[in-house]
Design an enzyme around this catalytic site. Sequence first.
Site, PDB file in Angstrom:
ATOM      1  N   CYS A 130       0.816  -1.220   0.000  1.00 45.11           N
ATOM      2  CA  CYS A 130       0.000   0.000   0.000  1.00 45.11           C
ATOM      3  C   CYS A 130       0.848   1.267   0.000  1.00 45.11           C
ATOM      4  O   CYS A 130       0.553   2.226  -0.728  1.00 45.11           O
ATOM      5  CB  CYS A 130      -0.955  -0.002   1.189  1.00 45.11           C
ATOM      6  SG  CYS A 130      -0.181  -0.398   2.773  1.00 45.11           S
ATOM      7  N   HIS A 242      -2.759   6.464   4.708  1.00 50.35           N
ATOM      8  CA  HIS A 242      -1.302   6.517   4.870  1.00 50.35           C
ATOM      9  C   HIS A 242      -0.788   7.856   4.351  1.00 50.35           C
ATOM     10  O   HIS A 242      -1.237   8.357   3.316  1.00 50.35           O
ATOM     11  CB  HIS A 242      -0.623   5.406   4.062  1.00 50.35           C
ATOM     12  CG  HIS A 242      -0.791   4.035   4.631  1.00 50.35           C
ATOM     13  ND1 HIS A 242      -1.436   3.767   5.815  1.00 50.35           N
ATOM     14  CD2 HIS A 242      -0.378   2.813   4.168  1.00 50.35           C
ATOM     15  CE1 HIS A 242      -1.407   2.468   6.049  1.00 50.35           C
ATOM     16  NE2 HIS A 242      -0.768   1.872   5.066  1.00 50.35           N
TER      17      HIS A 242
END
Length: 342
Positions: A130, A242
């Site tokens: 990711c 994130h």
Amino acid sequence: MGFSFAIVGATGNVGTEMLTILSESDIDIDKVYAVASRRSVGREVSYGDTTLKCVDLETFDFSKVDIALMSAGGDVSKVWSPKIAKAGAVVIDNSSAWRMDPDVPLVVPEVNADAVSGYTKKGIIANPNCSTIQMVVALKPLHDRAVIKRVVVSTYQSVSGGGRKNMDELWLQTKGIFTNDELKPHNFTKQIAFNVIPHIDVFMDGGDTKEEWKMKAETMKILDKKVKVTATCVRVPTFVGHAESLNIEFENELSADDARDLLRESPGIMVVDKQEDGGYVTPVECVGEFATFISRIREDSTQDNTLNMWCVSDNLRKGAALNTVQIAECLVNRGLPAKNAG
């Protein structure tokens, strides 16, 4: 003729996101199967406006599907992805099991979409880590323009990157602080509530964690083997989203203004970059969004041909489920998989 899909690991965080995003895609879909472990058989999951009942991974006939979106973990994928591919489905795997296999393409559609054709070697396409995905989406247009030599990245990764159990631990510890409960770590090495932990995945020889190694190795495989990457990966007490601080050194000159204009025109990117209070995007604001958001673009006065920027993305969407579905779209748009081509 429409395509048939299986979502393997349909009850997990990423699996449920895959179902949502697949229901919103433009792919001509005839049938979708929700596949899970035996303990989840019969459990209902949502697919658009319909409800699907989970079927057993051990007994499901994968010859009925064209594409399997796999989000059941690396150990399961190592066993089942080859079996599913042998049954005739193309597997798009979200785990780390196949990413560095030289016969398995590692794909971010905005960066290396043509690589999907390499699925024919093993019937598997790997979805990158990711944190790597959002970074290479940001780097690709800059690399094409000015050639990147080196990237120094520090990540601020939400707990959902480690699964639902990590989200539960953050929630319980946060409540525990206000009720004076004992804060005993279970899934993390230290307290995560109101704290940050500079440790994601296992330590490797040389001192890097595996998460840090992934960012280096995957970027070289996806973007350019000549690009040097050094990473420090940190878990922070946010639930989803994130963030990354990037310091990027180029071979050629590229101003902050030119980079900003270039990124604004690039696929999958949203630039929000005002030099004022709140003129940037934070993880809370990216949740549920498809884009990779870029802010704080500026020149590094200590190093020639070097820029700093801030990069934020929803790790459950672009960092996992969305990128997986976009890979499926790449396959379909190229007339693949073969049994449904033409």
